[in-house]
Write a protein that holds these residues in place. Structure first.
Motif, PDB file in Angstrom:
ATOM      1  N   PHE A   1       0.859  -1.148  -0.124  1.00 43.68           N
ATOM      2  CA  PHE A   1       0.135  -0.255  -0.240  1.00 43.68           C
ATOM      3  C   PHE A   1       0.852   1.943  -0.343  1.00 43.68           C
ATOM      4  CE2 PHE A   1      -4.469   2.295   0.571  1.00 43.68           C
ATOM      5  CZ  PHE A   1      -3.583   2.619   1.198  1.00 43.68           C
ATOM      6  N   GLY A   2       0.574   2.279  -1.104  1.00 47.07           N
ATOM      7  CA  GLY A   2       1.576   3.067  -0.866  1.00 47.07           C
ATOM      8  C   GLY A   2       2.857   3.388  -1.524  1.00 47.07           C
TER       9      GLY A   2
ATOM     10  N   VAL B   1       5.030   6.174   8.775  1.00 42.91           N
ATOM     11  CA  VAL B   1       4.541   5.953   7.606  1.00 42.91           C
ATOM     12  C   VAL B   1       4.517   4.261   6.835  1.00 42.91           C
ATOM     13  CG1 VAL B   1       4.951   5.936   5.542  1.00 42.91           C
ATOM     14  CG2 VAL B   1       4.025   7.950   6.445  1.00 42.91           C
TER      15      VAL B   1
ATOM     16  N   VAL C   1       5.138   1.637   9.043  1.00 46.24           N
ATOM     17  CA  VAL C   1       3.991   1.173   9.643  1.00 46.24           C
ATOM     18  C   VAL C   1       2.803   0.948   9.315  1.00 46.24           C
ATOM     19  CG1 VAL C   1       3.952   0.333  12.246  1.00 46.24           C
ATOM     20  CG2 VAL C   1       5.667   0.678  11.454  1.00 46.24           C
ATOM     21  N   TYR C   2       2.070   2.206   9.115  1.00 45.41           N
ATOM     22  CA  TYR C   2       0.549   1.988   8.703  1.00 45.41           C
ATOM     23  C   TYR C   2       1.089   1.426   7.701  1.00 45.41           C
ATOM     24  CZ  TYR C   2      -0.119   5.291  12.807  1.00 45.41           C
ATOM     25  OH  TYR C   2      -0.618   6.325  13.831  1.00 45.41           O
ATOM     26  N   ASN C   3       0.993   1.833   6.129  1.00 49.28           N
ATOM     27  CA  ASN C   3       1.849   1.357   4.958  1.00 49.28           C
ATOM     28  C   ASN C   3       1.523  -0.562   4.770  1.00 49.28           C
ATOM     29  OD1 ASN C   3       1.178   3.774   4.605  1.00 49.28           O
ATOM     30  ND2 ASN C   3       2.508   3.508   2.187  1.00 49.28           N
TER      31      ASN C   3
ATOM     32  N   THR D   1       0.911  -2.721   7.435  1.00 47.49           N
ATOM     33  CA  THR D   1      -0.697  -2.353   8.027  1.00 47.49           C
ATOM     34  C   THR D   1      -1.810  -2.677   6.919  1.00 47.49           C
ATOM     35  OG1 THR D   1      -0.781  -1.336  10.365  1.00 47.49           O
ATOM     36  CG2 THR D   1      -2.532  -2.474   9.813  1.00 47.49           C
ATOM     37  N   ALA D   2      -2.330  -1.382   6.401  1.00 50.75           N
ATOM     38  CA  ALA D   2      -2.750  -1.590   4.931  1.00 50.75           C
ATOM     39  C   ALA D   2      -2.643  -2.633   3.914  1.00 50.75           C
ATOM     40  CB  ALA D   2      -2.824   0.097   4.494  1.00 50.75           C
TER      41      ALA D   2
END
Lengths: 215, 318, 543
Positions: free
Chosen positions: C285-286, C335, C337-339, C341-342
């Protein structure tokens, strides 16, 4: 003038000659960046010492051999010209001329080292070597030691690079004197030239930072 | 260990004792920051665990309509946590700012760190080794230096520490409000006995502190000791009244700017005065010929502190 | 060329790089990046064991508060050697020099790195640096801490400081040469169609790491040279008695050593990205944000070194600026870590050993990183500086982060390196033991730090004993956990199931060639006309 064929022999893992040539150049530039940072730390130290002990630094700088330093600067700048000449001649395949320029460059580099050695000897005779046992002419102001020691470390480190540079240059000159060198390894002259110019550049920063600014 | 009972009586302690208001403020910061941290991270842990189980290979579940990028989401989860956490940067910086500025009426205690002990000198001349007695309700400023390597004075009960450096004074200050016995440590590794360079911090009511001072066996204040040294070391020969050599007047010197020979000026603080005694050729003063001898290797750190304490008391005559 | 014919054996194919030649000479004079990667793997494993023994002895000593198990000088030497070995001879080279060397050319479709002989030289320089460090050990050790602060290291320590410094100076050149090689390789050796934004994230993080190698290492080289000069010749720059300043050393040291921790962190993040994508069978993601975040981390990391110096008398303004920038450097990490997860969301998840390590990493790295923010807060650092809180913080990142990423990647790419599968059940047991042992060892240290226990303490106040015993007990579990992969991975070399070219059905050029790869990596030079991690297409095919 007898022009020889000029080119680069492809090494196995590269796909094209231009890739190989560009990789070598980029590689050396990357190396030079690290060398610049190495010396930058020393310049920073010199600057900080100057800010913290301005009087001591001015006093110590009067004992530096300004004219030897200035002569050495001229010598190295000339050597950069001769190295550029060698590169230019390597591109057109004039082997004999290129070799003469390379030897001249090595000769000028050696002249620099000789003058530097003489300068160090003068420093020793004048008791300007605080890190060795024995009298130190500026012992009254201990802070001068900082500047003098940084001067020795910086110029010695530069000298080590110059000795390495001259040695590699002599080996390269011998290799280039063999037939078919230019046809197979012309870019070595160019890539080496980058290193030589860099040694010159460092000295062009060393000279003002140590010798000139503090007068 | 140097300690007596006291802190050792709390083997199951999970939160350190707080002996000052500032310590409690720091604790509040930590609690709040922990809460925000959990707010930002627990959802991630839960999400990962949930997704790993929910979307486990083999499960019949809707995996369609996934997006690979979403600039708005990306920017918001970059910027929102950043600004949230910046609040803590600001809070921490504000408390730190208070910690850097001791009140003018602070009780000044001198400290010397050396391998491997602490020496504290109270203004009245009382000296102690490794242990430190301080009163409550009164700002206390510790002015300190190292005699050899870098040490650090750490007082967990106040949530403060500051390194002691060779050649330069550093300071920390606090106002204690809870009497008791606490730990005092060296927290910058300094060699063989670094871990036994600790002691006990005794916080006492002002009355108990005054009583302790009177029992602590000192006949003279730091400044009085310094006055004696001023004469013994020959300082008064040039800087005293009636001296034949023209030397800068020390009366009212402390804290004032001193004009330098090359232009500009330097504030005459503890570090400046100490440096002038040890290296008089540094920072040449405008309008004077430098003939002062160096006292490097002659005057030890604790006597330097006494001399400076005396110089601070020299009132301007005009 | 998305799915070329992937050979399951080597019949009729050229022999793979492992079995092409067997002589010692063919290993010690190799210019094959894959073999060099394995040379590094063997060396860093040996150093890890040495560093881990030191750690075990430290934890043993700390079981009792009165320090009677080792003398104070021995203890001081133990934690110094633990730090020096783990930082410079394990963590910094771990992922870049093993996985990076092996995988970088494969992932970009190249035959080798730009300068294969320089690559071999890197390894020999590394071993030379290691030799100096071994000499230091044999002579009797060094007790300055891995941070070598002056004036203790220059004037007061009675141990073998100069050989130790020489070891680190020399090993720094190994880093520089590796970084140089990687930068040129990424710029110049990508196969046709492999644009920058088609490269795997692991390559982006390797590139960012290499930038730090090039820009940071020279400064520590200089700092340590000056330290050697100071100790040998009393040049004075760090000696206040001569007008110098020990804090200057701290600036020079930390200017490199903070980016150094990002050398340890960034490649791990790259590995985790690969693992998450492969075991969720989904695009990252991203991707672009993650790629830019890698470069962003490598840039901002050079601006935060002063957060190691909040309480050394540094000016308040400097401390405040460094604190602010330290908060900023956390943003690119968040950034990622969130990516991750997504990426997992709506994926097709398989919980094999590498994925277990990846998920453990995400949890522990987040905790480690956020405790870093605590330390970046000025008033909090005034309490926690040089306590066990700091020790716990960096072990969460180094062990909970980098080590887990290393192990996860090792399991993931083991079939590619060796042509063998590891035993999955043992892999999972090992992962659990390491995760649990790690947390039992290091979580109590957060509490110890907050309670005020300083670090580098050989004896400690008795009220801290309970938590110390807990921590030491955890280290035993952790040690057992480490034994698992050490044993079964070696076992698998002879008895493991033979691996196909792509055992994980993962995307990436390294999986399009055989396991192990042939000496020149690809039978035919790849041509790339597809995006990285193009799993979605496959998922749609599956339905």
């Amino acid at each position: 003038m007898i022009a020889e064929p000029v080119g680069i022999e492809l090494v196995g893992h590269f796909a094209t000659v231009s890739q190989q040539r560009e990789a070598a150049k980029l590689g050396l530039w990357a190396w030079l960046v690290t060398e610049l940072l190495l010396f930058a730390g020393l310049f920073l130290c010199a600057l900080i010492i100057r800010i913290q002990h301005p009087a001591a630094v001015t006093l110590a700088a009067t004992h530096l051999k300004f004219w030897i330093g200035a002569a050495n600067t001229a010598v190295l700048i000339c050597s950069s010209f001769t190295m550029s000449g060698a590169i230019a001649l390597s591109r057109i395949g004039w082997r004999a001329g290129m070799l003469r320029f390379m030897l001249a460059t090595a000769g000028l580099g050696t002249l620099f080292l000789g003058l530097k050695g003489f300068e160090y000897y003068q420093d020793y005779v004048e008791h300007m070597v605080p890190f060795l046992a024995g009298p130190y002419v500026l012992a009254r102001d201990q802070a001068t030691r900082l500047f003098v020691d940084v001067y020795f470390i910086t110029t010695a480190l530069h000298g080590v690079h110059l000795i390495t540079g001259v040695s590699i240059l002599l080996v390269l000159t011998w290799q280039a004197s063999r037939p078919h060198f230019l046809a197979r390894h012309q870019n070595r002259i160019e890539v080496y030239g980058l290193y030589w110019h860099f040694i010159d550049l460092i000295w062009i920063i060393v000279f003002p930072v140590l010798y000139v600014l503090n007068r | 260990m140097n300690g007596a009972p006291g802190p050792a009586q709390y083997p199951l302690l999970l939160w350190p004792q707080a002996a000052s208001h500032a310590a409690v403020h720091v604790d509040w910061l930590i609690f709040a920051f922990t809460a925000v941290t959990l707010l930002l991270t627990v959802p991630i842990f839960l999400a990962i665990t949930y997704f790993a189980l929910m979307y486990r290979s083999g499960r019949q579940v809707d995996r369609g309509h996934t997006v690979d990028r979403n600039v708005k989401i990306e920017l918001s989860w970059m910027l929102i946590p950043f600004f949230l956490t910046l609040a803590f940067f600001a809070w921490g910086a504000q408390i730190f700012d208070v910690e850097q500025h001791a009140p003018a009426n602070s009780l000044e205690i001198q400290a010397i760190g050396r391998q491997w002990m602490w020496k504290f000198q109270h203004p009245g001349g009382q000296a102690e080794i490794n242990d430190l007695h301080v009163p409550t309700g009164q700002p206390v400023l510790i002015n300190m230096i190292s005699q050899d390597v870098i040490h650090s004075l750490y007082l967990p009960a106040f949530r403060v520490q500051m390194e002691t450096l060779p050649g330069r004074y550093t300071q920390l200050w606090f106002t204690a409000n809870r009497p008791g016995e606490y730990r005092l440590y060296c927290s910058e590794y300094c060699g063989t006995d670094h871990s036994v360079m600790d002691g006990l911090l005794y916080v006492m009511s002002p009355r108990d502190y005054a009583h302790w001072l009177s029992q602590a066996g000192s006949s003279q204040s730091l400044a009085a000791l310094g006055k004696k040294l001023f004469s013994n070391y020959g300082c008064s020969g040039c800087h005293g009244v009636g001296a034949t050599i023209r030397a800068p007047d020390l009366a009212g010197l402390y804290g004032r700017p001193v004009p330098m020979e090359g232009g500009g000026s330097v504030i005459a603080d503890d570090t400046y005065i100490r440096d002038k005694i040890l290296n008089p050729d540094n920072n040449l003063i405008a309008g004077y010929k430098q003939v002062m001898p160096s006292f490097k290797g002659v005057i030890p750190e604790d006597e330097l502190m006494q001399l400076i304490a005396y110089i601070k008391t020299m009132e301007s005559s005009s | 060329m998305r799915d070329p014919a992937t050979p399951h054996g080597t019949i009729g194919q050229p022999s793979d790089y492992l079995h092409a030649r067997y002589t010692l000479r063919s290993w010690f004079f190799t210019t094959d990046h894959k073999r060099i990667g394995l040379l590094y793997l063997a060396s860093i494993t040996a150093f890890f064991v040495l560093g881990a023994i030191a750690a075990g002895l430290i934890r043993l000593c700390l079981v009792v508060p009165n320090g009677q198990i080792f003398t104070n000088d021995t203890y001081n030497k133990l934690f110094t050697m633990h730090g020096v070995i783990m930082v410079w001879f394990f963590l910094i080279p771990s992922i870049p020099s093993t996985f990076g060397n092996f995988l970088l050319p494969l992932m970009i479709g190249a035959k080798d790195v730009a300068f294969p002989r320089l690559n071999l030289l890197s390894w020999y320089v590394f071993m030379t640096g290691a030799l100096f460090t071994m000499i230091t050990l044999i002579l009797g050790g060094v007790d300055t801490g891995w941070t070598f602060y002056a004036p203790f290291s220059t004037t007061y320590s009675n141990t073998y400081v100069i050989p130790a410094l020489l070891g680190v100076i020399v090993v720094g050149f190994s880093s520089i040469l590796t970084g140089l090689n990687f930068v040129v390789t990424v710029h110049k050796m990508r196969c046709p169609g492999m644009t920058w934004f088609r490269m795997p994230i692991f390559i982006w993080t390797l590139y960012a790491t290499s930038l730090i190698f090039l820009l940071g290492t020279p400064v520590i080289t200089l700092a340590l040279i000056l330290l050697v000069m100071e100790r040998a010749f009393h040049i004075g720059v760090f000696d206040p008695r001569l007008g110098g300043d020990p804090v200057l050393f701290e600036h020079l040291f930390w200017f490199y050593s903070h980016p150094a921790v990002y050398i340890m962190v960034l490649p791990g993040m790259g590995v985790i990205t690969e693992l998450v994508a492969a075991f969720a069978q989904k695009r990252v993601f991203g991707y672009k944000f993650v790629a830019y975040a890698s470069i962003g981390l490598a840039s901002i990391t050079f601006l935060v070194w002063g957060h190691h110096m909040f309480v050394n008398g540094q000016s308040q303004l400097a401390s405040t600026v460094f604190s602010f920038l330290s908060f900023a450097v956390a943003v690119p990490s968040a950034v990622k870590v969130y990516n991750w997860t997504a990426t997992i969301h709506k994926g097709n998840i398989r919980l094999d050993t590498p994925m277990l390590y990846a998920m453990g990493y995400i949890g522990l790295f987040v905790l480690g990183g956020l405790t870093g923010l605590f330390l970046a807060t000025l008033a909090v650092d005034a309490h926690l500086h040089d306590t066990y809180f700091v020790v716990a913080h960096f072990h969460y990142i180094m062990v909970g982060g980098t080590m887990l990423a290393f192990l996860g990647g090792l399991h993931y790419w083991w079939p590619k390196f060796t042509g063998r599968m590891y035993p999955e059940a043992f892999g999972r047991v090992g992962a659990f033991l390491i995760f649990i042992g790690f947390n039992v060892t290091f979580f109590p240290q957060f509490i110890l730090g907050y309670l005020g226990m300083p670090r580098r303490y050989h004896v400690y106040p008795p009220e801290f004993q309970l938590l110390n015993i807990l921590s030491s007990a955890g280290s035993t579990i952790l040690a057992v956990g480490y034994f698992f992969p050490m044993i079964y991975l070696i076992w698998s070399l002879w008895f493991g199931k033979r691996a196909p070219a792509n055992p994980w059905q993962a995307r990436g050029l390294e999986w399009t060639t055989s396991s192990p790869p042939p000496p020149h990596n690809f039978a035919v030079t790849p041509r790339v006309d597809f995006e990285p991690y193009d799993y979605a297409i496959k998922a749609r095919e599956v339905g």
